[in-house]
Design a protein around this motif. Structure first.
Motif, PDB file in Angstrom:
ATOM      1  N   GLY A   1      -2.054   7.016  -1.378  1.00  0.00           N
ATOM      2  CA  GLY A   1      -1.971   5.834  -0.533  1.00  0.00           C
ATOM      3  C   GLY A   1      -1.105   6.007   0.697  1.00  0.00           C
ATOM      4  N   PHE A   2      -0.613   7.230   0.951  1.00  0.00           N
ATOM      5  CA  PHE A   2       0.252   7.454   2.117  1.00  0.00           C
ATOM      6  C   PHE A   2      -0.455   7.090   3.419  1.00  0.00           C
ATOM      7  CE2 PHE A   2      -2.179  11.364   1.894  1.00  0.00           C
ATOM      8  CZ  PHE A   2      -2.395  11.701   3.227  1.00  0.00           C
ATOM      9  N   ASP A   3       0.343   6.847   4.457  1.00  0.00           N
ATOM     10  CA  ASP A   3      -0.217   6.570   5.785  1.00  0.00           C
ATOM     11  C   ASP A   3      -0.376   7.901   6.525  1.00  0.00           C
ATOM     12  OD1 ASP A   3      -0.348   6.013   8.663  1.00  0.00           O
ATOM     13  OD2 ASP A   3      -0.024   3.933   8.065  1.00  0.00           O
ATOM     14  N   PRO A   4      -1.599   8.263   6.936  1.00  0.00           N
ATOM     15  CA  PRO A   4      -1.809   9.568   7.574  1.00  0.00           C
ATOM     16  C   PRO A   4      -0.982   9.779   8.840  1.00  0.00           C
ATOM     17  CG  PRO A   4      -3.909   8.613   6.922  1.00  0.00           C
ATOM     18  CD  PRO A   4      -2.877   7.544   6.741  1.00  0.00           C
ATOM     19  N   LEU A   5      -0.848   8.741   9.682  1.00  0.00           N
ATOM     20  CA  LEU A   5      -0.117   8.924  10.931  1.00  0.00           C
ATOM     21  C   LEU A   5       1.370   9.171  10.682  1.00  0.00           C
ATOM     22  CD1 LEU A   5      -0.402   9.070  13.972  1.00  0.00           C
ATOM     23  CD2 LEU A   5      -0.055   6.604  14.083  1.00  0.00           C
ATOM     24  N   ASP A   6       1.914   8.578   9.624  1.00  0.00           N
ATOM     25  CA  ASP A   6       3.310   8.831   9.258  1.00  0.00           C
ATOM     26  C   ASP A   6       3.541  10.309   8.954  1.00  0.00           C
ATOM     27  OD1 ASP A   6       3.567   6.104   9.384  1.00  0.00           O
ATOM     28  OD2 ASP A   6       4.149   5.824   7.293  1.00  0.00           O
TER      29      ASP A   6
ATOM     30  N   PRO B   1       6.822   9.568   4.098  1.00  0.00           N
ATOM     31  CA  PRO B   1       6.051   8.599   4.885  1.00  0.00           C
ATOM     32  C   PRO B   1       5.966   7.258   4.173  1.00  0.00           C
ATOM     33  CG  PRO B   1       4.548   9.946   3.638  1.00  0.00           C
ATOM     34  CD  PRO B   1       5.940  10.462   3.319  1.00  0.00           C
ATOM     35  N   GLY B   2       5.371   6.295   4.856  1.00  0.00           N
ATOM     36  CA  GLY B   2       5.053   5.024   4.228  1.00  0.00           C
ATOM     37  C   GLY B   2       3.628   5.032   3.707  1.00  0.00           C
ATOM     38  N   ALA B   3       3.135   3.851   3.355  1.00  0.00           N
ATOM     39  CA  ALA B   3       1.779   3.708   2.827  1.00  0.00           C
ATOM     40  C   ALA B   3       0.909   2.974   3.830  1.00  0.00           C
ATOM     41  CB  ALA B   3       1.800   2.953   1.495  1.00  0.00           C
ATOM     42  N   SER B   4      -0.386   3.150   3.688  1.00  0.00           N
ATOM     43  CA  SER B   4      -1.352   2.481   4.563  1.00  0.00           C
ATOM     44  C   SER B   4      -2.214   1.547   3.722  1.00  0.00           C
ATOM     45  CB  SER B   4      -2.238   3.517   5.259  1.00  0.00           C
ATOM     46  OG  SER B   4      -3.257   2.896   6.009  1.00  0.00           O
ATOM     47  N   GLY B   5      -2.297   0.290   4.122  1.00  0.00           N
ATOM     48  CA  GLY B   5      -3.099  -0.677   3.377  1.00  0.00           C
ATOM     49  C   GLY B   5      -2.878  -2.069   3.918  1.00  0.00           C
ATOM     50  N   ARG B   6      -3.183  -3.054   3.097  1.00  0.00           N
ATOM     51  CA  ARG B   6      -2.975  -4.446   3.505  1.00  0.00           C
ATOM     52  C   ARG B   6      -1.485  -4.756   3.529  1.00  0.00           C
ATOM     53  NH1 ARG B   6      -7.589  -7.995   1.862  1.00  0.00           N
ATOM     54  NH2 ARG B   6      -9.308  -6.648   1.255  1.00  0.00           N
TER      55      ARG B   6
ATOM     56  N   ASP C   1      -4.783  -3.423  -5.309  1.00  0.00           N
ATOM     57  CA  ASP C   1      -4.270  -2.085  -5.089  1.00  0.00           C
ATOM     58  C   ASP C   1      -4.173  -1.724  -3.621  1.00  0.00           C
ATOM     59  OD1 ASP C   1      -4.191  -1.829  -7.794  1.00  0.00           O
ATOM     60  OD2 ASP C   1      -5.962  -0.549  -7.957  1.00  0.00           O
ATOM     61  N   ASP C   2      -4.852  -2.470  -2.754  1.00  0.00           N
ATOM     62  CA  ASP C   2      -4.870  -2.154  -1.333  1.00  0.00           C
ATOM     63  C   ASP C   2      -3.578  -2.547  -0.625  1.00  0.00           C
ATOM     64  OD1 ASP C   2      -7.410  -1.174  -1.562  1.00  0.00           O
ATOM     65  OD2 ASP C   2      -8.402  -2.975  -0.810  1.00  0.00           O
ATOM     66  N   PHE C   3      -2.722  -3.327  -1.250  1.00  0.00           N
ATOM     67  CA  PHE C   3      -1.533  -3.829  -0.584  1.00  0.00           C
ATOM     68  C   PHE C   3      -0.440  -2.770  -0.511  1.00  0.00           C
ATOM     69  CE2 PHE C   3      -3.515  -7.910  -1.282  1.00  0.00           C
ATOM     70  CZ  PHE C   3      -3.099  -8.657  -0.193  1.00  0.00           C
ATOM     71  N   VAL C   4       0.205  -2.691   0.651  1.00  0.00           N
ATOM     72  CA  VAL C   4       1.242  -1.691   0.868  1.00  0.00           C
ATOM     73  C   VAL C   4       2.350  -1.759  -0.184  1.00  0.00           C
ATOM     74  CG1 VAL C   4       3.088  -0.983   2.456  1.00  0.00           C
ATOM     75  CG2 VAL C   4       0.775  -1.372   3.317  1.00  0.00           C
ATOM     76  N   PRO C   5       2.882  -2.946  -0.533  1.00  0.00           N
ATOM     77  CA  PRO C   5       3.944  -2.963  -1.551  1.00  0.00           C
ATOM     78  C   PRO C   5       3.503  -2.365  -2.888  1.00  0.00           C
ATOM     79  CG  PRO C   5       3.880  -5.061  -0.386  1.00  0.00           C
ATOM     80  CD  PRO C   5       2.651  -4.306   0.031  1.00  0.00           C
ATOM     81  N   VAL C   6       2.236  -2.553  -3.252  1.00  0.00           N
ATOM     82  CA  VAL C   6       1.742  -1.981  -4.505  1.00  0.00           C
ATOM     83  C   VAL C   6       1.695  -0.459  -4.412  1.00  0.00           C
ATOM     84  CG1 VAL C   6      -0.250  -1.833  -6.062  1.00  0.00           C
ATOM     85  CG2 VAL C   6       0.437  -4.040  -5.105  1.00  0.00           C
TER      86      VAL C   6
END
Length: 229
Positions: free
Chosen positions: A10-15, A73-78, A98-103
């Protein structure tokens, strides 16, 4: 200087990609003094990001004893909280939740990542860096108590709640902890790492290569406390 950039589901690719390219170019500009690799807590594997199923390959295992810098990095999602699903999606099931960043960030706590990051934070010879929600991974693991840090502006309250001292700045240098704010801050954080560890001429050469001027002042707990403006 060897840098390990951590991948998790779930990582953020740009991060990841923004600082990777900056630091890789820094290795070329420094004649090989900087090296960078993608790792995961589980070792070599394909890791799926939170952006359209895009995957990157971790070529090694996260190992604080091999790294001078570990970048999370952080995560990418809602954005927001899982309970905030619109009514027309409320019955969409667990996949939507599962799409939410905190999850996505919270799931890292069920892996070996927090223990490995804890070892890194305890080692004064290792610098831990984060981009965007990466600092929230550390905060949720209880590793930022009393430390100055930043994150995406939507997560600053979470940092405070976890005992960190949240700073609204593009990049925050707290010694062996360097944190970046929003997603694109990975470019600025990478350039700052090069400047801090390899010198301004190396960082400037990479800055020119990418035609990117760093934004904002790097915040450090130095100098007099400013009066109210």
């Amino acid at each position: 200087m060897h840098i390990q950039i951590v991948l998790f589901d779930g990582f953020d690719p740009l991060d990841v990609v923004a600082p990777y390219e900056v630091l890789y170019a820094g290795g070329t500009a420094s004649g090989g003094a900087v090296t960078v690799e993608l790792v995961s807590a589980e070792g070599p594997r394909e890791v799926t990001s939170g952006t359209g199923g895009l995957a990157l390959r971790a070529t090694g295992a996260l190992d604080p004893e091999r790294a001078d810098v570990i970048l999370v990095p952080g995560a990418s999602g809602r954005v927001g909280e899982p309970g905030e699903l619109p009514e027309d999606e409320a019955g969409a099931g667990e996949r939507k939740q599962d799409d939410f960043v905190p999850v996505l960030l919270g799931r890292t706590l069920t892996t070996e990542l927090p223990a490995l990051l804890g070892r890194a934070m305890d080692d004064p010879d290792v610098t831990v860096a984060t981009v965007c929600g990466g600092s929230l991974v550390l905060a949720m693991a209880g590793l930022l108590e009393g430390r100055h840090a930043t994150t995406h502006h939507l997560g600053l309250d979470m940092l405070d709640a976890a005992g960190a001292r949240a700073v609204r700045a593009r990049v925050v240098d707290d010694g062996d902890l360097i944190t970046g704010a929003g997603v694109t801050s990975g470019l600025d954080l990478g350039l700052y790492l090069l400047e801090r560890e390899q010198g301004p001429r190396i960082a400037h050469a990479v800055e020119e290569l990418f035609a990117h001027e760093r934004r904002g002042t790097v915040w450090r707990a130095r100098g007099p406390v400013p009066a109210a403006l």
